[in-house]
Design a protein around this motif. Structure first.
Motif, PDB file in Angstrom:
ATOM      1  N   ILE A 195      48.064  96.633  40.282  1.00 26.30           N
ATOM      2  CA  ILE A 195      46.558  97.340  41.050  1.00 26.30           C
ATOM      3  C   ILE A 195      46.681  96.930  42.582  1.00 26.30           C
ATOM      4  O   ILE A 195      46.310  98.015  43.240  1.00 26.30           O
ATOM      5  N   ARG A 202      38.338 100.419  43.234  1.00 25.19           N
ATOM      6  CA  ARG A 202      38.037  99.738  42.116  1.00 25.19           C
ATOM      7  C   ARG A 202      36.748 100.485  41.325  1.00 25.19           C
ATOM      8  O   ARG A 202      35.664 100.695  41.861  1.00 25.19           O
ATOM      9  N   GLU A 231      37.060  91.831  36.283  1.00 23.82           N
ATOM     10  CA  GLU A 231      36.970  91.404  37.900  1.00 23.82           C
ATOM     11  C   GLU A 231      38.843  91.314  38.172  1.00 23.82           C
ATOM     12  O   GLU A 231      39.499  91.821  39.021  1.00 23.82           O
ATOM     13  N   GLY A 234      40.728  94.381  38.033  1.00 21.59           N
ATOM     14  CA  GLY A 234      40.544  95.215  39.125  1.00 21.59           C
ATOM     15  C   GLY A 234      39.351  96.393  38.772  1.00 21.59           C
ATOM     16  O   GLY A 234      39.054  97.091  39.465  1.00 21.59           O
ATOM     17  N   GLY A 235      38.293  95.702  38.134  1.00 18.41           N
ATOM     18  CA  GLY A 235      37.102  96.425  38.090  1.00 18.41           C
ATOM     19  C   GLY A 235      35.863  95.943  38.775  1.00 18.41           C
ATOM     20  O   GLY A 235      35.967  94.738  39.415  1.00 18.41           O
ATOM     21  N   ASP A 236      35.014  96.598  39.250  1.00 20.51           N
ATOM     22  CA  ASP A 236      33.939  96.290  39.973  1.00 20.51           C
ATOM     23  C   ASP A 236      32.637  96.447  38.921  1.00 20.51           C
ATOM     24  O   ASP A 236      32.084  97.362  38.553  1.00 20.51           O
ATOM     25  N   TYR A 336      42.438 101.763  35.132  1.00 19.14           N
ATOM     26  CA  TYR A 336      43.539 102.421  35.545  1.00 19.14           C
ATOM     27  C   TYR A 336      44.603 102.966  34.707  1.00 19.14           C
ATOM     28  O   TYR A 336      45.741 102.658  34.426  1.00 19.14           O
TER      29      TYR A 336
END
Length: 370
Positions: A195, A202, A231, A234-236, A336
């Motif tokens: 990532i 993100r 998190e 790689g997520g918001d 992703y």
């Protein structure tokens, strides 16, 4: 005494002394610092263990020999939370059902008296269980029973690894614990590296515990459990500033945030007629049928996640465990897709069982609408 009998007698005595000396040499007094920061001394490896949670982690780390040490468990935290999983283990080890039950903290049946009466060498408890016991925790310590606090709920790499090594130290399975811990660290590093190297924005994600079904909003997560997994992957997380650990959010909050990905957590809770089914014994068709129902929630059809077919379901039992690096992989792949085409998280989840556990799960543990 005839010479032949004398020789046999000497052999028996020497063997017995050697075994006794070997056991004494193996036992040692070790300094333990658990995840809560408490430092104390106890004799390791422990021979009598009360285990409050993280049953599969304990079994994976210590093998069958570790299960022989159990003199008490919080049974409902296994049999009620993950009934199909519990039944699968009963088939390979029926004696599980005979282990004394010390009660369950979350429903206020946990009994300090029962725990003390079992005279364990150690009690291994989750941090949230210790917090729930409150002042009664000191009664266990005052009874001379070491309590090792572990924590897979926070979903931090530091605590996952520390908890695994602690369990290994306490039950005499340090080599196996280290191997499992390193597998976890390697997998998490690979996700983070990919990532970071890609440098993409993100994606926003909303996570909900789907036990209540589409008709009622279930709890979501802050910087805890699935929220922390999101998190790391790689997520918001859209609820990270609204929920501290876990709890419900207003439906309007989800609609206003317009998440790009939605994750529903489910389990084998067939007692919930419309809840998200996932896990042992759940077919892919069942899981997807329940998942599809969530698209009918008021306003959800206009969410980017629903419009673009990025609604997913994950198994609640595949969190809060050292093997949940596979859940991190699944989140990362959902967030992703192009970066993780070569990763098969569910196969990796099942492979952990092949390496370390006696059951071979059959069901649906990670899936999504296409």
């Amino acid at each position: 005494m005839p010479r032949s009998l004398l020789s046999v007698f000497k052999t028996i005595v020497v063997s017995a002394l050697a075994a006794l000396l070997s056991q004494s040499a193996f036992a040692e007094t070790a300094k333990i610092t658990d995840v809560s920061g408490r430092t104390f001394e106890m004799e390791v490896p422990a021979k009598r263990v009360v285990l409050g949670l993280y049953f599969e982690d304990y079994w994976a780390i210590g093998g069958d020999a570790a299960m022989d040490k159990l003199v008490g468990i919080s049974k409902a935290a296994w049999s009620d939370w993950r009934p199909a999983n519990w039944q699968a283990y009963l088939k390979v080890r029926p004696s599980l059902d005979q282990i004394p039950d010390v009660g369950e903290v979350e429903v206020s049946t946990f009994s300090v008296e029962k725990l003390i009466a079992l005279k364990p060498d150690v009690a291994i408890l989750a941090e949230w269980q210790v917090n729930g016991i409150g002042g009664d925790f000191q009664r266990i310590v005052d009874a001379g029973i070491p309590v090792v606090v572990v924590d897979y709920h926070a979903q931090t790499e530091e605590r996952h690894v520390a908890s695994t090594r602690l369990i290994g130290k306490v039950i005499g399975a340090e080599d196996r614990a280290e191997k499992i811990a390193q597998e976890y660290e390697t997998s998490i590093k690979e996700v983070r590296d990919r990532i970071e190297k890609a440098g993409q924005p993100r994606p926003s994600v909303y996570i909900e515990l789907g036990s209540k079904g589409p008709e009622e909003q279930g709890p979501s997560y802050g910087d805890y459990m699935w929220g922390k997994i999101a998190e790391v992957a790689g997520g918001d997380n859209i609820t990270k500033d609204v929920v501290r650990t876990w709890g419900p959010v207003a439906p309007e909050q989800v609609l206003a945030s317009r998440p790009e990905v939605v994750m529903m957590a489910g389990s084998e809770w067939r007692k919930h007629p419309t809840g998200q089914l996932m896990g042992e014994g759940v077919t892919a068709a069942e899981a997807l049928e329940r998942l599809k129902d969530f698209t009918q929630r008021p306003g959800w059809s206009s969410l980017p996640a629903i419009e673009n077919g990025r609604l997913h379901a994950v198994y609640q039992g595949a969190s809060r465990t050292i093997m949940d690096y596979t859940s991190v992989q699944y989140f990362a792949k959902a967030l992703y897709p192009d970066l993780f085409k070569d990763i098969d998280p569910q196969s990796n989840y099942l492979a952990f069982y092949e390496r370390y556990l006696p059951i071979r799960p059959s069901g649906t543990f990670m899936t999504g609408l296409k």
